[in-house]
Scaffold this active site. Structure first.
Site, mmCIF file in Angstrom:
data_model
loop_
_atom_site.group_PDB
_atom_site.id
_atom_site.type_symbol
_atom_site.label_atom_id
_atom_site.label_comp_id
_atom_site.label_asym_id
_atom_site.label_seq_id
_atom_site.Cartn_x
_atom_site.Cartn_y
_atom_site.Cartn_z
ATOM 1 N N ASP A 53 3.394 5.509 -7.326
ATOM 2 C CA ASP A 53 4.574 5.201 -6.523
ATOM 3 C C ASP A 53 5.871 5.259 -7.328
ATOM 4 O OD1 ASP A 53 3.140 4.583 -4.091
ATOM 5 O OD2 ASP A 53 2.460 2.770 -5.102
ATOM 6 N N HIS A 56 0.870 -1.184 0.000
ATOM 7 C CA HIS A 56 0.000 0.000 0.000
ATOM 8 C C HIS A 56 0.907 1.234 0.000
ATOM 9 C CE1 HIS A 56 -3.374 2.515 0.412
ATOM 10 N NE2 HIS A 56 -3.730 2.310 1.666
ATOM 11 N N HIS A 67 -2.035 -1.232 -11.480
ATOM 12 C CA HIS A 67 -2.970 -0.605 -10.553
ATOM 13 C C HIS A 67 -4.330 -1.283 -10.684
ATOM 14 C CE1 HIS A 67 -5.364 2.527 -8.550
ATOM 15 N NE2 HIS A 67 -4.226 2.879 -7.979
#
Length: 277
Positions: A234, A126, A177
């Protein structure tokens, strides 16, 4: 949230809002002071504490409190502000937001709900993923160098996928994703602004490597998975923090500082329109 004026008679929502805003205001100082205490105790460095300034934004205060001389450029503050903005919320279904609403639905206090969300967010699957990306890219650059050919980059990606590189996870961090397939709009925006600051910092060579790696990884992973893959938020965030001189220990706490806005918003929304366990 700051403009929201709940009915004072709705004591639960009113207290949640104001306690939540109080937490939000203190988190940047808590995160930076904790880091400074850590390097003072474990790395034997001088303990430097700067007070936050009311005339600074959250991003400006973080940079000011973190740096010994308290200085920063406008582009640095702009990039960090953008990072905080892009990480602020991503719907009610993300793990940490869902955790916040579930825990809060028991009528426990807002502090317990936020602590639960932080526990969920810090996991590497996460909010802790940007740390994994940063470590992965550091290992790859050490292995093949910034001047690596496209073939060498593709070879490293295939080694990662077949568990033959470094941590043998089989995962190329920063790609894929659950919602986005064609592109993650947050990554698109971040790439653009990282490129701008990279010029100011003299880090164009590293940015160019990230850019090339991204294109080759998207193509390779899409072929491997049989479905379109894209970079996610990210992928560039660790590089952005690195350019700003922010230590890796603070990557996930910075995510918390921004995402607490979303946690609080969904928490209040649940209290107003559902309020069931």
């Amino acid at each position: 949230l700051y403009n929201y004026d709940p009915d004072p008679d709705n004591t639960d929502v009113y207290q949640t809002l104001h306690k939540g805003l109080n937490i939000m205001g203190k988190l940047p100082s808590i995160a930076v002071y904790d880091y400074m205490s850590k390097v003072h105790y474990y790395n034997r460095k001088s303990l430097v504490i700067h007070y936050p300034r009311k005339d600074y934004s959250t991003a400006e205060n973080i940079l000011s409190m973190l740096r010994l001389d308290g200085s920063f450029t406008a582009k640095e503050a702009q990039l960090l502000d953008l990072l905080l903005f892009l990480h602020a919320d991503h719907g009610g279904g993300t793990n940490s937001t869902f955790t916040n609403v579930v825990v809060s639905s028991t009528d426990t206090d807002i502090y317990s709900s936020m602590a639960s969300s932080i526990g969920a967010l810090k996991g590497p699957r996460h909010g802790g993923a940007n740390v994994k990306v940063s470590l992965m890219m550091e290992n790859i650059i050490d292995a093949v160098g910034l001047k690596a050919t496209d073939g060498q980059i593709k070879d490293v990606i295939e080694k990662i996928l077949h568990r033959q590189f470094k941590n043998h996870s089989g995962l190329v961090y920063g790609f894929g994703h659950a919602v986005y397939t064609l592109s993650d709009p947050r990554a698109e925006i971040m790439r653009h602004y990282c490129g701008m600051l990279a010029k100011e910092k003299g880090m164009e060579d590293i940015f160019d490597f990230y850019n090339r790696f991204e294109k080759i990884a998207v193509k390779t992973l899409s072929e491997e998975k049989g479905a379109n893959m894209c970079s996610n938020v990210d992928y560039y965030s660790g590089f952005a923090y690195n350019m700003l001189g922010i230590p890796r220990d603070l990557y996930t706490p910075l995510f918390v500082i921004s995402r607490i806005v979303g946690w609080l918003a969904h928490n209040i929304e649940h209290k107003l329109y559902d309020n069931r366990i």
